[in-house]
Design a protein around this motif. Structure first.
Motif, PDB file in Angstrom:
ATOM      1  N   ASN A 134      19.330  50.733  29.876  1.00  0.00           N
ATOM      2  CA  ASN A 134      18.991  51.800  30.817  1.00  0.00           C
ATOM      3  C   ASN A 134      18.231  52.962  30.180  1.00  0.00           C
ATOM      4  O   ASN A 134      18.415  54.096  30.557  1.00  0.00           O
ATOM      5  CB  ASN A 134      20.257  52.316  31.488  1.00  0.00           C
ATOM      6  CG  ASN A 134      21.231  52.919  30.501  1.00  0.00           C
ATOM      7  OD1 ASN A 134      21.051  52.823  29.295  1.00  0.00           O
ATOM      8  ND2 ASN A 134      22.259  53.547  31.006  1.00  0.00           N
ATOM      9  N   HIS A 143      15.510  54.544  30.647  1.00  0.00           N
ATOM     10  CA  HIS A 143      14.419  54.773  31.590  1.00  0.00           C
ATOM     11  C   HIS A 143      13.390  55.778  31.056  1.00  0.00           C
ATOM     12  O   HIS A 143      12.200  55.619  31.294  1.00  0.00           O
ATOM     13  CB  HIS A 143      14.973  55.247  32.938  1.00  0.00           C
ATOM     14  CG  HIS A 143      15.888  54.241  33.556  1.00  0.00           C
ATOM     15  ND1 HIS A 143      15.431  53.151  34.239  1.00  0.00           N
ATOM     16  CD2 HIS A 143      17.243  54.147  33.557  1.00  0.00           C
ATOM     17  CE1 HIS A 143      16.452  52.423  34.657  1.00  0.00           C
ATOM     18  NE2 HIS A 143      17.557  53.005  34.248  1.00  0.00           N
ATOM     19  N   TRP A 183      13.763  49.982  29.691  1.00  0.00           N
ATOM     20  CA  TRP A 183      14.848  49.583  30.583  1.00  0.00           C
ATOM     21  C   TRP A 183      14.710  48.153  31.070  1.00  0.00           C
ATOM     22  O   TRP A 183      13.634  47.615  31.216  1.00  0.00           O
ATOM     23  CB  TRP A 183      14.942  50.532  31.765  1.00  0.00           C
ATOM     24  CG  TRP A 183      13.877  50.300  32.797  1.00  0.00           C
ATOM     25  CD1 TRP A 183      13.989  49.508  33.903  1.00  0.00           C
ATOM     26  CD2 TRP A 183      12.559  50.825  32.834  1.00  0.00           C
ATOM     27  NE1 TRP A 183      12.832  49.515  34.631  1.00  0.00           N
ATOM     28  CE2 TRP A 183      11.914  50.319  33.987  1.00  0.00           C
ATOM     29  CE3 TRP A 183      11.841  51.664  32.007  1.00  0.00           C
ATOM     30  CZ2 TRP A 183      10.616  50.635  34.316  1.00  0.00           C
ATOM     31  CZ3 TRP A 183      10.545  51.975  32.348  1.00  0.00           C
ATOM     32  CH2 TRP A 183       9.957  51.462  33.485  1.00  0.00           C
ATOM     33  N   THR A 190      15.967  49.068  39.094  1.00  0.00           N
ATOM     34  CA  THR A 190      15.744  50.412  39.610  1.00  0.00           C
ATOM     35  C   THR A 190      15.441  50.309  41.095  1.00  0.00           C
ATOM     36  O   THR A 190      15.270  49.207  41.622  1.00  0.00           O
ATOM     37  CB  THR A 190      14.566  51.082  38.883  1.00  0.00           C
ATOM     38  OG1 THR A 190      13.412  50.260  39.041  1.00  0.00           O
ATOM     39  CG2 THR A 190      14.858  51.274  37.413  1.00  0.00           C
TER      40      THR A 190
END
Length: 71
Positions: A33, A35, A40, A44
């Motif tokens: 994760n 991001h 990632w 999402t």
């Protein structure tokens, strides 16, 4: 130099091309994760509000090809 985020089409072949170089047959992916860092795999939300699973599915096709064919 500016960092860029790999697309699913770029990510999956990289895993495939390096798979035979590792005698342990193991892959370390640094983040589920991350991001902010562009690393990632975690699904999402897409523009339509539904989960965007394209990155994790691209890896799934490489790592578990027989399972991916069933879906």
């Amino acid at each position: 130099m500016t960092a860029s985020t790999a697309t699913p089409d770029e990510l999956a072949p990289h895993i495939r091309s390096n798979r035979n170089l590792n005698p342990a047959n193991a892959i370390i992916i640094y983040a589920w994760n991350e991001h902010d860092e562009g690393g990632w795999l975690q699904p999402t939300l897409g523009a339509d509000g539904r989960p965007d699973e394209v990155r994790i599915r691209a890896l799934g096709k490489i790592l578990w090809p027989s399972v991916s064919k069933e879906r």
